[in-house]
Design an enzyme around this catalytic site. Structure first.
Site, PDB file in Angstrom:
ATOM      1  N   GLY A  30       0.854  -1.244  -0.130  1.00 59.00           N
ATOM      2  CA  GLY A  30      -0.252   0.004   0.077  1.00 59.00           C
ATOM      3  C   GLY A  30       0.731   1.186   0.004  1.00 59.00           C
ATOM      4  O   GLY A  30       2.008   1.325   0.779  1.00 59.00           O
ATOM      5  N   GLY A 136       6.546  -2.455   3.023  1.00 58.39           N
ATOM      6  CA  GLY A 136       6.052  -2.952   4.375  1.00 58.39           C
ATOM      7  C   GLY A 136       6.684  -4.383   4.519  1.00 58.39           C
ATOM      8  O   GLY A 136       7.538  -4.883   4.238  1.00 58.39           O
ATOM      9  N   ASP A 161       1.059   1.632   9.158  1.00 55.67           N
ATOM     10  CA  ASP A 161       0.551   0.980  10.240  1.00 55.67           C
ATOM     11  C   ASP A 161       1.662   0.630  11.320  1.00 55.67           C
ATOM     12  O   ASP A 161       1.555   0.497  12.468  1.00 55.67           O
ATOM     13  CB  ASP A 161       0.418  -0.646   9.652  1.00 55.67           C
ATOM     14  CG  ASP A 161      -0.910  -0.736   8.635  1.00 55.67           C
ATOM     15  OD1 ASP A 161      -1.546   0.283   8.558  1.00 55.67           O
ATOM     16  OD2 ASP A 161      -0.819  -1.755   7.969  1.00 55.67           O
ATOM     17  N   ARG A 196     -23.545  13.639  21.344  1.00 49.53           N
ATOM     18  CA  ARG A 196     -23.189  12.200  20.623  1.00 49.53           C
ATOM     19  C   ARG A 196     -21.892  11.566  20.840  1.00 49.53           C
ATOM     20  O   ARG A 196     -20.910  12.202  21.422  1.00 49.53           O
ATOM     21  CB  ARG A 196     -23.329  12.265  19.146  1.00 49.53           C
ATOM     22  CG  ARG A 196     -24.744  12.775  18.629  1.00 49.53           C
ATOM     23  CD  ARG A 196     -24.443  13.097  17.136  1.00 49.53           C
ATOM     24  NE  ARG A 196     -25.838  12.795  16.481  1.00 49.53           N
ATOM     25  CZ  ARG A 196     -26.178  13.546  15.295  1.00 49.53           C
ATOM     26  NH1 ARG A 196     -25.239  14.127  14.762  1.00 49.53           N
ATOM     27  NH2 ARG A 196     -27.348  13.394  14.812  1.00 49.53           N
ATOM     28  N   GLY A 204      -4.700   0.400  10.188  1.00 49.63           N
ATOM     29  CA  GLY A 204      -3.666  -0.341  11.147  1.00 49.63           C
ATOM     30  C   GLY A 204      -3.467  -1.634  10.920  1.00 49.63           C
ATOM     31  O   GLY A 204      -2.693  -2.124  11.697  1.00 49.63           O
TER      32      GLY A 204
HETATM   33  O1  F6P Z   1      -1.184  -1.523   5.222  1.00 49.90           O
HETATM   34  C1  F6P Z   1      -1.506  -0.545   5.100  1.00 49.90           C
HETATM   35  C2  F6P Z   1      -2.975  -0.532   5.105  1.00 49.90           C
HETATM   36  O2  F6P Z   1      -3.527   0.906   4.545  1.00 49.90           O
HETATM   37  C3  F6P Z   1      -3.792  -1.031   6.078  1.00 49.90           C
HETATM   38  O3  F6P Z   1      -3.878  -0.117   7.152  1.00 49.90           O
HETATM   39  C4  F6P Z   1      -5.254  -1.236   5.637  1.00 49.90           C
HETATM   40  O4  F6P Z   1      -5.849  -2.429   6.159  1.00 49.90           O
HETATM   41  C5  F6P Z   1      -4.687  -1.664   4.316  1.00 49.90           C
HETATM   42  O5  F6P Z   1      -3.313  -1.219   3.896  1.00 49.90           O
HETATM   43  C6  F6P Z   1      -5.612  -1.381   3.058  1.00 49.90           C
HETATM   44  O6  F6P Z   1      -5.161  -2.017   1.830  1.00 49.90           O
HETATM   45  P1  F6P Z   1      -5.700  -1.600   0.529  1.00 49.90           P
HETATM   46  O7  F6P Z   1      -5.287  -0.317   0.237  1.00 49.90           O
HETATM   47  O8  F6P Z   1      -5.471  -2.761  -0.248  1.00 49.90           O
HETATM   48  O9  F6P Z   1      -7.358  -1.561   0.720  1.00 49.90           O
END
Ligand code: F6P
Length: 383
Positions: A30, A136, A161, A196, A204
């Site tokens: 990501g 990562g 994360d 609220r 994460g």
């Molecule tokens: O690992 C980074 C991250 O943004 C996570 O926090 C999240 O769960 C995931 O990637 C989302 O991935 P994608 O961009 O494939 O939906």
């Protein structure tokens, strides 16, 4: 923002192999604020050496494996002014990779093929002396496997994360925390106006670092993270304290990977070919349902921050860290520290074996200082 000149492409055998040494940059997984600052730092540091040129592979290793290949030459002109630009100029992917390349069969189904040996041969043919793989945990596992196959490779840790071990933190994480904290700040005012409870779901994966930091920085009443499955009745009691004669408000920061005691994470399986992760998301709404079922009577609303946490400009901290990582990564290339990853150990940027960095993930431990701080601030962790 400075104009980015078109990326010059580079072909195989373009006559430079015997003159210049080549380092190839890949960005995988990501995206994350600060990737461009790392790329720029590698290129600027490499340009101080007379005999090195820097290439970039489009979409992680795909650019090497595609036919035709998509490899770009990264010169100081190309990277000028990109340090504060989000995303990555050489694109990224979190699908497939050299060990798990998805191939569509005639019947429309997909099979996974290992193309790692072929990729190493392609890199040799291209005259690549070393790869810098910015990514990562998934990307660094690929780095380690390629290193074990003999590829000269250096890792740079990247993830919002902050779940990679052996480094105090990864670049991009503090930007995500900043974005999540600003969201808390905004939700506080509307929560107060309407009496609220606002539930903010943040990213994460299985690590609660973004949630915990945003909860502390934003002054939330409750923070629920994957590492500590929560007891709904404990959370309910804490939130009820915040209401006197029906007046009051509160903020809950919940990590996308959080789950109740004896419950499950909320996720969907993706049918995107080559995408191996599950898609976490939806626990914020589920939590509200659980609270209502437990008898909580005040109004609740949910906000999911999603990919806003990964977009936009990196904050100064991440630009600095990313620049340190980029310069160090190229110095590790010069020192032939293959199989190693750049890491931050305050106050230094050091080199650690990639295998140690991927051996275990960096999760929030019950006895860590941030948890002590959260408890000291009376933030309910649901335990
Ligand atoms: O690992 C980074 C991250 O943004 C996570 O926090 C999240 O769960 C995931 O990637 C989302 O991935 P994608 O961009 O494939 O939906």
């Amino acid at each position: 923002m400075a104009e980015i000149s078109p990326l010059p492409t580079v072909g195989r055998n373009d006559g430079k192999e015997n003159i210049m040494k080549r380092v190839l940059i890949t960005t995988g997984g990501g995206d994350c604020p600060g990737l461009n600052a790392v790329i720029r730092a590698i290129v600027k540091r490499a340009s101080q050496e007379k005999d090195w040129e820097v290439l970039g592979s489009i979409q992680a290793f795909n650019g090497v494996l595609w036919e035709p290949q998509e490899i770009v030459r990264l010169t100081p002109e190309v990277v000028r002014g990109i340090h504060f630009r989000g995303g990555t100029i050489i694109e990224t992917t979190n699908k497939g990779g050299p060990f798990a390349w998805p191939v569509k069969k005639n019947d429309g189904t997909w099979e996974i093929v290992d193309r790692s040996d072929e990729m190493i041969r392609r890199l040799e043919y291209m005259g690549v002396d070393c790869v810098i793989n910015i990514g990562g945990d998934g990307s660094q596992r690929i780095s380690q496997k390629l290193y074990e196959k003999g590829l000269n490779i250096i890792g740079v840790p990247k993830t919002i994360d902050n779940d990679l071990s052996m480094t105090d933190c990864t670049f991009g994480f503090q930007t995500a925390v900043q974005i999540a904290t600003e969201a808390v700040d905004k939700l506080v005012t509307t929560a107060a106006s309407h009496n609220r409870v606002f539930v903010l779901e943040v990213m994460g994966r299985d690590a609660g670092w973004i949630a915990l930091n945003a909860a502390i920085a934003g002054g939330a009443e409750v923070c629920l993270i994957p590492e500590f499955p929560y007891d709904i009745n404990i959370v309910k009691a804490r939130l009820e304290e915040r209401f006197v004669n029906d007046r009051g408000h509160a903020i809950v920061v919940i990590s996308e990977g959080a789950k109740p005691k004896d419950g499950q994470q909320i996720f969907t399986k993706s049918n995107e070919p080559g995408y191996e992760n599950v898609k976490l998301g939806g626990i914020g709404l589920k939590f509200i349902e659980q609270m209502k079922a437990a008898g909580f009577e005040h109004d609740m609303r949910e906000t999911t921050l999603g990919h806003l946490q990964r977009g936009g400009v990196p904050i100064a901290y991440d630009r600095v860290l990313a620049s340190q990582f980029g310069v160090k990564a190229f110095e590790m290339v010069l020192n032939k520290e293959y199989g190693h990853m750049v890491a931050y150990r305050h106050p230094n940027v050091i080199s650690v074996p990639i295998k140690d960095a991927v051996a275990k993930m960096n999760f929030v431990e019950p006895d860590c200082d941030l948890i002590r701080t959260a408890k000291g601030l009376n933030i309910c962790l649901g335990i």
